[in-house]
Design an enzyme around this catalytic site. Structure first.
Site, PDB file in Angstrom:
ATOM      1  N   ARG A  35       6.194  -0.828  -1.870  1.00  0.00           N
ATOM      2  CA  ARG A  35       5.314  -1.995  -1.756  1.00  0.00           C
ATOM      3  C   ARG A  35       5.205  -2.729  -3.087  1.00  0.00           C
ATOM      4  O   ARG A  35       5.054  -3.948  -3.128  1.00  0.00           O
ATOM      5  CB  ARG A  35       3.920  -1.563  -1.303  1.00  0.00           C
ATOM      6  CG  ARG A  35       3.836  -1.102   0.134  1.00  0.00           C
ATOM      7  CD  ARG A  35       2.464  -0.501   0.403  1.00  0.00           C
ATOM      8  NE  ARG A  35       2.414   0.173   1.690  1.00  0.00           N
ATOM      9  CZ  ARG A  35       1.666  -0.222   2.719  1.00  0.00           C
ATOM     10  NH1 ARG A  35       0.917  -1.291   2.606  1.00  0.00           N
ATOM     11  NH2 ARG A  35       1.662   0.450   3.836  1.00  0.00           N
ATOM     12  N   ARG A  92       1.684  -4.766  -9.288  1.00  0.00           N
ATOM     13  CA  ARG A  92       2.638  -5.749  -8.780  1.00  0.00           C
ATOM     14  C   ARG A  92       2.627  -6.998  -9.659  1.00  0.00           C
ATOM     15  O   ARG A  92       3.665  -7.635  -9.867  1.00  0.00           O
ATOM     16  CB  ARG A  92       2.340  -6.104  -7.323  1.00  0.00           C
ATOM     17  CG  ARG A  92       3.478  -6.884  -6.653  1.00  0.00           C
ATOM     18  CD  ARG A  92       3.191  -7.150  -5.187  1.00  0.00           C
ATOM     19  NE  ARG A  92       2.993  -5.901  -4.472  1.00  0.00           N
ATOM     20  CZ  ARG A  92       2.147  -5.735  -3.479  1.00  0.00           C
ATOM     21  NH1 ARG A  92       1.408  -6.746  -3.071  1.00  0.00           N
ATOM     22  NH2 ARG A  92       2.032  -4.574  -2.880  1.00  0.00           N
ATOM     23  N   ASP A  98       4.001  -2.841   7.143  1.00  0.00           N
ATOM     24  CA  ASP A  98       3.726  -1.915   8.236  1.00  0.00           C
ATOM     25  C   ASP A  98       3.953  -2.655   9.555  1.00  0.00           C
ATOM     26  O   ASP A  98       3.733  -3.859   9.633  1.00  0.00           O
ATOM     27  CB  ASP A  98       2.278  -1.430   8.211  1.00  0.00           C
ATOM     28  CG  ASP A  98       1.882  -0.809   6.885  1.00  0.00           C
ATOM     29  OD1 ASP A  98       2.008   0.410   6.758  1.00  0.00           O
ATOM     30  OD2 ASP A  98       1.450  -1.566   5.983  1.00  0.00           O
ATOM     31  N   GLY A 104      -2.265  -8.622  -4.708  1.00  0.00           N
ATOM     32  CA  GLY A 104      -3.455  -7.787  -4.712  1.00  0.00           C
ATOM     33  C   GLY A 104      -3.398  -6.712  -5.773  1.00  0.00           C
ATOM     34  O   GLY A 104      -4.366  -6.466  -6.493  1.00  0.00           O
ATOM     35  N   ARG A 128     -11.438  -4.992 -16.056  1.00  0.00           N
ATOM     36  CA  ARG A 128     -11.453  -4.181 -14.838  1.00  0.00           C
ATOM     37  C   ARG A 128     -10.050  -3.845 -14.345  1.00  0.00           C
ATOM     38  O   ARG A 128      -9.845  -3.555 -13.163  1.00  0.00           O
ATOM     39  CB  ARG A 128     -12.248  -4.874 -13.721  1.00  0.00           C
ATOM     40  CG  ARG A 128     -13.729  -5.036 -14.031  1.00  0.00           C
ATOM     41  CD  ARG A 128     -14.436  -5.845 -12.968  1.00  0.00           C
ATOM     42  NE  ARG A 128     -15.860  -5.967 -13.266  1.00  0.00           N
ATOM     43  CZ  ARG A 128     -16.825  -5.272 -12.651  1.00  0.00           C
ATOM     44  NH1 ARG A 128     -16.508  -4.401 -11.716  1.00  0.00           N
ATOM     45  NH2 ARG A 128     -18.084  -5.449 -12.978  1.00  0.00           N
TER      46      ARG A 128
END
Length: 249
Positions: free
Chosen positions: A231, A36, A218, A32, A55
Site C-alpha cells: 500500500r 507514503r 481491497d 493518508g 505529530r
C-alpha cells in the site's frame, strides 16, 4: 555581546503545522499515510525539503517537472483530513488539494491496483453541516469541476483508464453494516473510503479546488487485499496521474 537585535520568532500558522507560509505550494498532494508522503517526495520530487513533522504528519515541498508542489499526509478519517486540508486552504492559501489514497472496491470491475477518480462522494457524516456547508438532500458533494476535467484529460493523455464515479465516505473503518447493504445507501457507489467528503466540504467552504484519486487496495467482491508494505509504495499510476494533473493547474 552581540549588537544585533534578537530575531523575531517565526509565526506558527496552526498548532498542527509548523511550516512557514511560503513553504507550502499552491498545489498539495495529500496521502493518508505519512510514510507514503515520504515515499512520494523521495521518488518524484526534486530539491524537496521537509517543512512539517508535527505529530508525525510529514509535509515536503519540492519540484516536479519545474512545478512547485507540496506533499503532506492527512491521517485517517474525516476529522483528520478535515483539520489538515482546511488549514492548508484557509491559512496557507493553497489553491488545490488532490487526495491520493486507498479504497475498497464494491464492484467486480474494480481490481487491486485500479485507479478510481472520485467525481462525487456520498456520506451520512455531519462534517459538512458542522462547518456550515449546505449539503443536498442526496448527501453528495462533488469534486471541483475544473480539477476533475484536467485530471480526466491528463489520464487520457497518459493512456490511463481510471474508473470514474461515486464513492462512499464512511466514518467507521470497522463497520457492522454488510457491504452489500452499504452499496444501497446511494445509487451507483463503486468504492468506499474515509476522507473525500470532508475534503470536498472544505473546498466548498473556502471556495478552493479539490479532487480525490484512489487506488483499489481491497476488493469486497473477490476478498483480495494488498499488504501494508505494498500500500505504501505500489500506487504509482495514481501518484503519477495526480502529479501530471498538478503541473497543469
Amino acid at each position: 555581546m552581540s549588537s544585533h537585535p534578537p530575531k523575531k520568532e517565526e509565526k506558527i500558522m496552526t498548532p498542527h503545522n509548523k511550516a512557514k507560509l511560503n513553504q507550502i505550494a499552491k498545489v498539495v498532494l495529500m496521502p493518508g499515510d505519512p510514510l507514503r508522503a515520504t515515499w512520494i517526495a523521495e521518488t518524484y520530487l526534486k530539491k524537496y525539503q521537509l517543512v512539517n513533522d508535527v505529530r508525525g504528519m510529514f509535509a515536503y515541498t519540492g519540484f516536479y517537472k519545474n512545478k512547485r508542489i507540496t506533499v503532506m499526509a492527512h491521517g485517517m478519517g474525516m476529522p483528520s483530513i478535515g483539520i489538515y486540508s482546511y488549514e492548508l486552504f484557509k491559512f496557507y492559501d493553497v489553491d488545490t488539494i488532490i487526495r491520493v489514497g486507498s479504497a475498497g472496491g464494491f464492484t467486480k470491475d474494480l481490481h487491486l491496483g485500479d485507479v478510481v477518480v472520485a467525481a462525487t462522494a456520498y456520506s451520512e457524516s455531519i462534517y459538512a453541516k458542522d462547518i456550515g456547508v449546505k449539503v443536498p438532500s442526496t448527501n453528495i458533494l462533488n469534486a471541483t469541476k475544473k480539477t476533475l476535467q484536467v485530471c480526466l484529460q491528463t489520464a487520457e493523455a497518459l493512456q490511463l483508464k481510471p474508473h470514474v464515479g461515486k464513492v462512499l465516505c464512511e466514518d467507521a473503518f470497522y463497520s457492522s453494516v454488510p457491504w452489500q447493504k452499504r452499496m444501497k445507501l446511494s445509487a451507483d457507489l463503486i468504492a468506499v473510503e474515509m476522507e473525500a467528503f470532508a475534503l470536498y466540504a472544505n473546498a466548498v467552504k473556502t471556495n478552493k479546488h479539490a479532487l480525490c484519486l484512489l487506488t483499489v487496495s481491497d476488493s469486497y467482491v473477490s476478498k483480495e487485499s494488498m499488504s501494508p508494505e505494498k500500500r505504501q509504495t505500489s500506487f504509482r499510476d495514481m501518484i503519477e496521474l495526480a502529479l501530471a494533473t498538478a503541473i497543469k493547474l
